[in-house]
Design a protein around this motif. Sequence first.
Motif, PDB file in Angstrom:
ATOM      1  N   PRO A  47       0.885  -1.209  -0.034  1.00  0.00           N
ATOM      2  CA  PRO A  47       0.015  -0.038   0.003  1.00  0.00           C
ATOM      3  C   PRO A  47       0.763   1.157   0.083  1.00  0.00           C
ATOM      4  CG  PRO A  47      -0.851  -1.547   1.667  1.00  0.00           C
ATOM      5  CD  PRO A  47       0.312  -2.336   1.164  1.00  0.00           C
ATOM      6  N   CYS A  48       0.294   2.212  -0.891  1.00  0.00           N
ATOM      7  CA  CYS A  48       1.352   3.512  -0.714  1.00  0.00           C
ATOM      8  C   CYS A  48       0.324   4.574   0.068  1.00  0.00           C
ATOM      9  CB  CYS A  48       1.419   4.080  -2.274  1.00  0.00           C
ATOM     10  SG  CYS A  48       2.143   5.388  -2.344  1.00  0.00           S
ATOM     11  N   ARG A  49       0.791   4.608   1.185  1.00  0.00           N
ATOM     12  CA  ARG A  49       0.161   5.500   2.300  1.00  0.00           C
ATOM     13  C   ARG A  49       0.824   6.984   2.495  1.00  0.00           C
ATOM     14  NH1 ARG A  49      -0.417   0.549   4.907  1.00  0.00           N
ATOM     15  NH2 ARG A  49      -2.241  -0.413   4.679  1.00  0.00           N
ATOM     16  N   SER A  50       2.029   7.304   1.883  1.00  0.00           N
ATOM     17  CA  SER A  50       2.884   8.148   1.730  1.00  0.00           C
ATOM     18  C   SER A  50       3.783   8.445   0.878  1.00  0.00           C
ATOM     19  CB  SER A  50       3.872   8.240   3.384  1.00  0.00           C
ATOM     20  OG  SER A  50       4.748   7.133   3.310  1.00  0.00           O
ATOM     21  N   MET A  51       4.204   9.573   0.503  1.00  0.00           N
ATOM     22  CA  MET A  51       4.984   9.944  -0.364  1.00  0.00           C
ATOM     23  C   MET A  51       6.498   9.861  -0.070  1.00  0.00           C
ATOM     24  SD  MET A  51       5.143  13.128  -3.092  1.00  0.00           S
ATOM     25  CE  MET A  51       3.483  12.852  -3.618  1.00  0.00           C
ATOM     26  N   ALA A  52       6.993   8.939  -0.811  1.00  0.00           N
ATOM     27  CA  ALA A  52       8.687   8.530  -0.684  1.00  0.00           C
ATOM     28  C   ALA A  52       9.244   9.275  -1.610  1.00  0.00           C
ATOM     29  CB  ALA A  52       8.588   6.919  -0.542  1.00  0.00           C
ATOM     30  N   PHE A  53      10.468   9.684  -0.961  1.00  0.00           N
ATOM     31  CA  PHE A  53      11.663  10.461  -1.789  1.00  0.00           C
ATOM     32  C   PHE A  53      12.846   9.633  -1.648  1.00  0.00           C
ATOM     33  CE2 PHE A  53       8.254  13.464  -0.437  1.00  0.00           C
ATOM     34  CZ  PHE A  53       8.056  14.327  -1.468  1.00  0.00           C
ATOM     35  N   LEU A  54      13.741   9.359  -2.703  1.00  0.00           N
ATOM     36  CA  LEU A  54      15.131   8.938  -2.481  1.00  0.00           C
ATOM     37  C   LEU A  54      15.740  10.245  -2.570  1.00  0.00           C
ATOM     38  CD1 LEU A  54      17.029   6.606  -2.952  1.00  0.00           C
ATOM     39  CD2 LEU A  54      16.767   7.018  -5.387  1.00  0.00           C
ATOM     40  N   LEU A  55      16.600  10.593  -1.332  1.00  0.00           N
ATOM     41  CA  LEU A  55      17.122  11.856  -1.169  1.00  0.00           C
ATOM     42  C   LEU A  55      18.905  11.686  -1.396  1.00  0.00           C
ATOM     43  CD1 LEU A  55      15.886  13.174   2.148  1.00  0.00           C
ATOM     44  CD2 LEU A  55      15.069  13.851  -0.003  1.00  0.00           C
ATOM     45  N   SER A  56      19.240  10.126  -1.317  1.00  0.00           N
ATOM     46  CA  SER A  56      20.619   9.988  -1.764  1.00  0.00           C
ATOM     47  C   SER A  56      20.696   8.392  -2.214  1.00  0.00           C
ATOM     48  CB  SER A  56      21.631  10.340  -0.618  1.00  0.00           C
ATOM     49  OG  SER A  56      21.369   9.425   0.639  1.00  0.00           O
ATOM     50  N   GLY A  57      21.589   8.333  -3.007  1.00  0.00           N
ATOM     51  CA  GLY A  57      22.206   7.007  -3.538  1.00  0.00           C
ATOM     52  C   GLY A  57      21.361   6.592  -4.707  1.00  0.00           C
ATOM     53  N   THR A  58      21.420   5.380  -4.901  1.00  0.00           N
ATOM     54  CA  THR A  58      20.939   4.917  -6.303  1.00  0.00           C
ATOM     55  C   THR A  58      20.038   3.499  -6.063  1.00  0.00           C
ATOM     56  OG1 THR A  58      22.680   3.393  -6.801  1.00  0.00           O
ATOM     57  CG2 THR A  58      22.458   5.810  -7.861  1.00  0.00           C
ATOM     58  N   ALA A  59      18.997   3.249  -6.905  1.00  0.00           N
ATOM     59  CA  ALA A  59      18.218   1.959  -6.577  1.00  0.00           C
ATOM     60  C   ALA A  59      17.804   1.179  -7.775  1.00  0.00           C
ATOM     61  CB  ALA A  59      16.876   2.258  -5.626  1.00  0.00           C
ATOM     62  N   SER A 102      22.920   1.114  -3.353  1.00  0.00           N
ATOM     63  CA  SER A 102      24.002   1.794  -2.622  1.00  0.00           C
ATOM     64  C   SER A 102      23.109   1.825  -1.349  1.00  0.00           C
ATOM     65  CB  SER A 102      24.667   2.609  -3.123  1.00  0.00           C
ATOM     66  OG  SER A 102      23.752   3.730  -3.394  1.00  0.00           O
ATOM     67  N   GLU A 103      23.908   2.508  -0.277  1.00  0.00           N
ATOM     68  CA  GLU A 103      22.985   2.917   0.742  1.00  0.00           C
ATOM     69  C   GLU A 103      22.134   4.123   0.365  1.00  0.00           C
ATOM     70  OE1 GLU A 103      24.923   3.376   4.971  1.00  0.00           O
ATOM     71  OE2 GLU A 103      24.794   5.458   4.412  1.00  0.00           O
ATOM     72  N   CYS A 104      20.974   4.037   0.711  1.00  0.00           N
ATOM     73  CA  CYS A 104      20.031   4.997   0.270  1.00  0.00           C
ATOM     74  C   CYS A 104      19.293   5.746   1.653  1.00  0.00           C
ATOM     75  CB  CYS A 104      18.973   4.444  -0.522  1.00  0.00           C
ATOM     76  SG  CYS A 104      19.372   3.759  -2.135  1.00  0.00           S
ATOM     77  N   ASP A 105      19.123   6.769   1.231  1.00  0.00           N
ATOM     78  CA  ASP A 105      18.234   7.933   2.433  1.00  0.00           C
ATOM     79  C   ASP A 105      16.828   8.091   1.661  1.00  0.00           C
ATOM     80  OD1 ASP A 105      20.220   7.968   4.539  1.00  0.00           O
ATOM     81  OD2 ASP A 105      21.253   9.506   3.092  1.00  0.00           O
ATOM     82  N   ILE A 106      15.881   7.632   2.606  1.00  0.00           N
ATOM     83  CA  ILE A 106      14.422   7.808   2.120  1.00  0.00           C
ATOM     84  C   ILE A 106      13.852   8.700   3.106  1.00  0.00           C
ATOM     85  CG2 ILE A 106      12.271   6.568   1.630  1.00  0.00           C
ATOM     86  CD1 ILE A 106      14.237   5.942  -0.490  1.00  0.00           C
ATOM     87  N   MET A 107      13.084   9.789   2.480  1.00  0.00           N
ATOM     88  CA  MET A 107      12.221  10.564   3.281  1.00  0.00           C
ATOM     89  C   MET A 107      10.900  10.156   3.121  1.00  0.00           C
ATOM     90  SD  MET A 107      12.237  14.814   3.344  1.00  0.00           S
ATOM     91  CE  MET A 107      11.120  14.813   1.492  1.00  0.00           C
TER      92      MET A 107
END
Length: 218
Positions: A47-59, A102-107
């Motif tokens: 379920p998508c209940r929030s907006m997720a941002f990739l702030l750093s890294g690659t996926a 890589s190591e990813c930061d998600i907001m």
Amino acid sequence: MIFYNKLAATPLFQGLTNSDLTQIIGQTKFSFYKFASDKTIRNEGEPCRSMAFLLSGTARVITYSDDHGFSVEETIAAPYILQPERLFGLNQRYTHNFIANSECDIMEIDKNDILRLTDEFVILRINLLNIISTLSQKATRHLWQPSPDNDEGRIIRFLKSRCSSPVGKKTIRIKMTRLAQETGLGRLAVSKELNRLQERGLLVFSRGIITITNMEKL
């Protein structure tokens, strides 16, 4: 200051004044998560209940056909919003698997906060509409393009139409018989065209895996 700059760089918050961003940061709850390499950020069907941002890294982004008969793997880099169109509408679930390269930061920002922010800040509302409209236009554009009149064109069109981005590395996991079925070609014709594309250095294929290093060259 680092978070402020990262927030300003995301497509949703571009164009806002320093005062607006300061107000948003002070009045909004942000959730932050770190994902080590190869850890799953989001799963298909979640379920998508929030907006997720990739702030750093690659996926890696892996998309499956409805019957999971084949898949396409692509790479995304920060700043990036994970399927913002899935926060609204008929199907509010993710349709891709997102896995950290890589190591990813998600907001994350809760859906209710997104609705509040779009109500308070016109620029943010316009940004969100532009993001969703662009995704919709890209999804439907290829349906109206002329059908290729040769075997190579049909294969290339199939590959391109299944990718979210027209550039970068792609990995398509598909059996030769399924590719023949999807393109309306015979298995021998598919094999012949893939060999030709491989000889020209446009892709590499073996054992049901097609690797395209630079999609823009195809």
